[in-house]
Design a protein around this motif. Structure first.
Motif, mmCIF file in Angstrom:
data_model
loop_
_atom_site.group_PDB
_atom_site.id
_atom_site.type_symbol
_atom_site.label_atom_id
_atom_site.label_comp_id
_atom_site.label_asym_id
_atom_site.label_seq_id
_atom_site.Cartn_x
_atom_site.Cartn_y
_atom_site.Cartn_z
ATOM 1 N N TRP A 537 -46.419 49.948 53.271
ATOM 2 C CA TRP A 537 -47.797 50.411 53.334
ATOM 3 C C TRP A 537 -47.961 51.062 54.759
ATOM 4 O O TRP A 537 -47.452 50.682 55.821
ATOM 5 C CB TRP A 537 -48.700 49.460 53.075
ATOM 6 N N GLY A 544 -51.781 52.328 51.780
ATOM 7 C CA GLY A 544 -51.049 52.409 50.412
ATOM 8 C C GLY A 544 -49.622 52.755 50.804
ATOM 9 O O GLY A 544 -49.159 52.766 52.164
ATOM 10 N N TRP A 547 -45.296 54.767 46.613
ATOM 11 C CA TRP A 547 -45.553 54.343 45.017
ATOM 12 C C TRP A 547 -47.101 54.781 44.811
ATOM 13 O O TRP A 547 -47.264 54.889 43.596
ATOM 14 C CB TRP A 547 -45.161 53.004 44.426
ATOM 15 N N HIS A 548 -47.608 54.704 45.574
ATOM 16 C CA HIS A 548 -49.097 54.975 45.392
ATOM 17 C C HIS A 548 -49.651 56.546 45.664
ATOM 18 O O HIS A 548 -50.255 57.139 44.896
ATOM 19 C CB HIS A 548 -50.151 54.196 46.168
ATOM 20 N N TYR A 549 -49.210 57.046 46.786
ATOM 21 C CA TYR A 549 -49.423 58.205 47.091
ATOM 22 C C TYR A 549 -48.762 59.280 46.336
ATOM 23 O O TYR A 549 -49.212 60.651 46.386
ATOM 24 C CB TYR A 549 -49.374 58.511 48.770
ATOM 25 N N VAL A 577 -44.420 51.915 37.786
ATOM 26 C CA VAL A 577 -45.425 51.484 38.624
ATOM 27 C C VAL A 577 -45.822 49.864 38.196
ATOM 28 O O VAL A 577 -46.258 48.961 39.005
ATOM 29 C CB VAL A 577 -46.703 52.304 38.684
ATOM 30 N N MET A 599 -53.506 43.829 45.573
ATOM 31 C CA MET A 599 -52.396 44.267 44.618
ATOM 32 C C MET A 599 -51.578 43.161 44.301
ATOM 33 O O MET A 599 -51.155 43.142 43.127
ATOM 34 C CB MET A 599 -51.335 45.507 45.570
ATOM 35 N N GLN A 606 -46.907 47.206 40.897
ATOM 36 C CA GLN A 606 -47.217 48.031 42.137
ATOM 37 C C GLN A 606 -48.789 48.711 41.977
ATOM 38 O O GLN A 606 -49.083 49.632 42.885
ATOM 39 C CB GLN A 606 -46.236 49.125 42.566
ATOM 40 N N TYR A 607 -49.436 48.624 40.672
ATOM 41 C CA TYR A 607 -50.399 49.449 40.498
ATOM 42 C C TYR A 607 -51.661 48.755 41.406
ATOM 43 O O TYR A 607 -51.884 47.382 41.164
ATOM 44 C CB TYR A 607 -50.881 49.373 39.165
ATOM 45 N N HIS A 609 -55.094 49.158 41.687
ATOM 46 C CA HIS A 609 -56.661 49.653 41.462
ATOM 47 C C HIS A 609 -57.598 49.228 42.457
ATOM 48 O O HIS A 609 -58.573 50.005 42.588
ATOM 49 C CB HIS A 609 -56.766 49.020 40.170
ATOM 50 N N ILE A 614 -54.598 55.483 43.986
ATOM 51 C CA ILE A 614 -53.720 55.564 42.738
ATOM 52 C C ILE A 614 -54.756 55.370 41.251
ATOM 53 O O ILE A 614 -54.236 55.181 40.532
ATOM 54 C CB ILE A 614 -52.894 54.314 42.774
#
Length: 766
Positions: A537, A544, A547-549, A577, A599, A606-607, A609, A614
């Motif tokens: 991160w 993030g 995996w998020h970006y 994810v 998270m 890995q989602y 929200h 993401i």
């Protein structure tokens, strides 16, 4: 089985069937404003956000909000559900606890021994003796035996305090520290003052002037400096100024206050009070505020779903209607004017403040463009004034330029409004502002573009030049360049402009690492940053990890699909994810920040929200021929991540963005790429939803077979005709019409799989 028993089972079955049918078809049983829970998201703390909200007692986009204050003076966590005591009732403009507040002051009733400092005056309270509505707040203060009630207008409010029988009943007015002024005028039953407290952005010549009228004569009047009572002056300027007034009260006696404020002057505060409260009683003001909320919230009517889902929907809708808040006022000549934090002067025209575009460009502003375009028209005019007075567009206004977050997402906010038909403001000046911001570094890192020269030369912001969160900046700059490209086309700008920003929009490609299939920081010499941990991160990314970006290519998902090896590989990558464990590397921060924890505990891999980067990802299945996976995961996220309760969000609510995600997703579509006119389809949450647009048209979204099990779209008909696209167009919705979803419990793996059904991407489909 005997006959009587069989008959009993039949009756029971019929009862359940009738109940289920009624549940599916029921309309909202209460007025929408009564379904809102302003306490949703307030069970939060710095280490874990369930919303990081406070109960905002206000009218939509009001200049001032009011909230009970449980936290200490200057604490961004103004109200937390787990607190036991209230220290006062605060006028607030706070966008989030992380940004803290500006222009705040506090009113608090006290009885018995005079205690005016924040700890001494604090009173125990219970949520059982608390009522929180958007337009009204009431609470019983046990230590003082006083009930406080509040009801708001845009720039004013009424208070009603119900006192016990007492010889020593008081009101404390605390203008707080960091420089404040107070004056008591007993003959007029009036207190005036100002506060200069502003946590961010160092606004010039900043004052929030307030005026308070009490409908009861004062028998006691004092000012205080800090924790010391002043006995020889009813007027005081100091670091921390306040006042106490007192009177005798009978049991059950109600003392009424009328309060207004202004960022311009005492005279303007008086004018705001007279205009908005006039001779109205508390109940009249309350009814006007209730009516405003009813009108705003009733623009969307839901039918079906559970009571919890309806309450969640309207609580989220309530949160979308606050920020940015009005900072303009109407002067004695009936001209719209505003205080400018950039010049410290009063200027003509609109101004808004209190929002960060890094969060809100994604769904909040597109939501306004769909449902409340006239307020965003005012906001766009306000952005013109930001540029004229400050030289830049804000990326975070609090109330002036705040140095936080990355990106240049004012480009998205401006382009999306214009592309979707908003007019009536100086778009040429805004285009000039976008070009200025896109090509220059600002005086602080969060306006203009940090690393602009590197970006223009190399096509990315390098990892090894001591610019933090460089990959995130690059990805957002590329999308922002697309937004400028879209606006340049709409304004028929020179082809050279159009071509330049079209080319720059592809800069995301520089960061794609084929060996991992993810976005990765890149050094100035063209080599990728190493070692690379996609679960780390921060560092190259913002709040993030990779995996998020890696999905932050809003404008060219097809281009990303191609880079990831085609549709099948893209869908597998999306699936990953959710199937990866929620592992993380927090070494950049040195500790587990709350976004990581949110998270980790969500049980969605890995989602994440609970944070913005993401939130659009679920809708990307539509670009690769697997729309049923969007339908599944949007419902899962709505079910798991949102409740109409104090712990009802899964991370920071962030000025309406996380709420707007829910509202859009409940409609059945989402603006993956602001700056285009397409909304990408998911599946609606309710059996029926009716949108009443500002132009008078209605959009009916029907899904009569919708249920917890029936979350998949078998077929969609638009105005009676079968519709096979994975998107709907903004201007088609603006004409009104009917979207009818045939819902089923099994995925339709044929609908929406053809490339002709896919939403817009900059790159052609291959």
């Amino acid at each position: 089985m005997n006959r009587l028993f069989r008959f009993s089972l039949l009756l029971l079955s019929l009862a359940f069937t009738t109940s289920e049918t009624f549940s599916q078809k029921k309309k909202t049983t209460s007025a929408p404003e009564e379904l809102v829970n302003p306490l949703m998201g307030t069970d939060s703390k710095p280490s874990l956000s369930n919303g990081n909200t406070y109960p905002a007692i206000a009218v939509p986009w009001g200049m001032n909000f009011w909230t009970p204050q449980t936290g200490t003076m200057g604490n961004g966590w103004a109200y937390t559900y787990a607190a036991d005591k209230i220290r006062g009732f605060k006028q607030t403009h706070q966008p989030s606890p992380w940004m803290n507040d500006y222009g705040q002051f506090v009113i608090m009733p006290v009885t018995g021994k005079l205690k005016f400092d924040q700890d001494g005056r604090a009173s125990w309270f219970s949520h059982k003796a608390e009522v929180a509505k958007p337009y009204y707040y009431s609470v019983y203060l046990a230590d003082h035996d006083v009930t406080t009630e509040i009801t708001p207008t845009e720039r004013a409010a009424q208070f009603r305090f119900t006192y016990p029988k007492a010889d020593s009943s008081f009101l404390v007015i605390d203008a707080l520290d960091k420089g404040s002024y107070i004056k008591v005028l007993p003959a007029q039953k009036k207190i005036i003052g100002y506060t200069t407290r502003a946590a961010r952005s160092n606004p010039k010549n900043f004052r929030n002037y307030f005026v308070i009228y009490v409908d009861k004569a004062f028998t006691f009047s004092r000012t205080f400096r800090g924790n010391t009572l002043v006995k020889d002056s009813l007027e005081l300027t100091s670091n921390h100024s306040g006042a106490v007034i007192g009177f005798r009260t009978a049991k059950g006696e109600k003392v009424n206050l009328k309060v207004a404020s202004s960022f311009i002057s005492f005279e303007q505060a008086e004018l705001n009070l007279q205009r908005e409260l006039a001779q109205d009683s508390f109940e009249q003001t309350k009814e006007k505020a209730r009516s405003l909320w009813n009108k705003a919230l009733s623009r969307i009517e839901v039918e079906g779903g559970s009571d919890e889902q309806q309450r969640t929907f309207y609580s989220c809708l309530y949160r979308t209607l606050f920020f940015p808040h009005k900072m303009y006022e109407v002067n004695a000549a009936n001209k719209i004017v505003h205080y400018s934090p950039y010049t410290g002067q009063v200027h003509d025209g609109y101004r808004f403040a209190g929002t960060g575009f890094w969060d809100t460009f994604r769904a909040l502003y597109p939501f306004l463009n769909l449902m409340y375009p006239s307020i965003n028209q005012e906001m766009q005019a306000g952005l013109v004034n930001d540029f004229l007075e400050g030289g830049w567009l804000p990326e975070w206004s609090s109330p002036g330029y705040a140095d936080i977050m990355v990106g240049n997402n004012s480009a998205s906010v401006v382009a999306d409004a214009y592309v979707k038909g908003l007019r009536g403001y100086d778009i040429e000046k805004l285009y000039e502002a976008l070009l200025h911001g896109a090509n220059n570094e600002g005086p602080i890192s969060a306006i203009g573009r940090k690393g602009a020269e590197y970006y223009k030369k190399l096509g990315y912001v390098p990892y090894d030049v001591k610019i933090n969160e460089n990959a995130a900046r690059t990805l957002e700059y590329a999308y922002d360049d697309f937004a400028i490209y879209q606006l340049a086309k709409a304004l028929k700008k020179p082809q050279a402009d159009i071509d330049l920003y079209a080319k720059r929009s592809q800069n995301y490609r520089h960061l794609f690492d084929p060996s991992t299939g993810l976005m990765r920081g890149k050094n100035q010499d063209g080599t990728f940053q190493s070692p690379f941990n996609p679960f780390k991160w921060g560092d190259a990314f913002t709040e993030g990890n990779s995996w998020h970006y890696s999905w932050s290519v809003f404008h060219d998902v097809q281009g990303l699909v191609n880079l990831m090896g085609g549709k099948e590989n893209f869908v597998k990558k999306l699936d990953s994810v959710f199937t990866l464990p929620p592992v993380f590397d927090d070494t950049y921060y040195g500790s587990v920040i709350h976004e990581i924890k949110e998270m980790q505990i969500a049980n969605m891999g890995q989602y994440a929200h609970g944070n913005q980067p993401i939130q659009h990802m679920i809708y990307l299945y539509n670009f690769a021929g697997a729309p049923w996976k969007t339908q599944y995961w949007t419902r899962e996220t709505m079910n798991r991540m949102y409740k109409p309760t104090p712990d009802g969000y899964c991370g920071d609510e962030d000025n309406g963005q996380t709420s707007a995600w829910y509202v859009f997703s409940a409609m059945g579509f989402y603006p993956v790429c602001p700056g285009t006119t397409q909304y990408v389809l998911g599946a609606p949450l309710f059996q029926k939803m009716t949108l009443t647009l500002e132009n008078g048209k209605k959009v009916e979204i029907e899904a009569p077979k919708n249920s917890d099990q029936n979350r998949y779209v078998q077929e969609l008909k638009v105005n009676g005709k079968s519709y096979d696209k994975n998107w709907v167009d903004h201007f088609d919705l603006m004409k009104g019409g009917r979207l009818k979803f045939d819902m089923t419990d099994k995925p339709n793996t044929n609908r929406g799989t053809q490339e002709s059904a896919f939403p817009y991407s900059f790159s052609p489909k291959q």
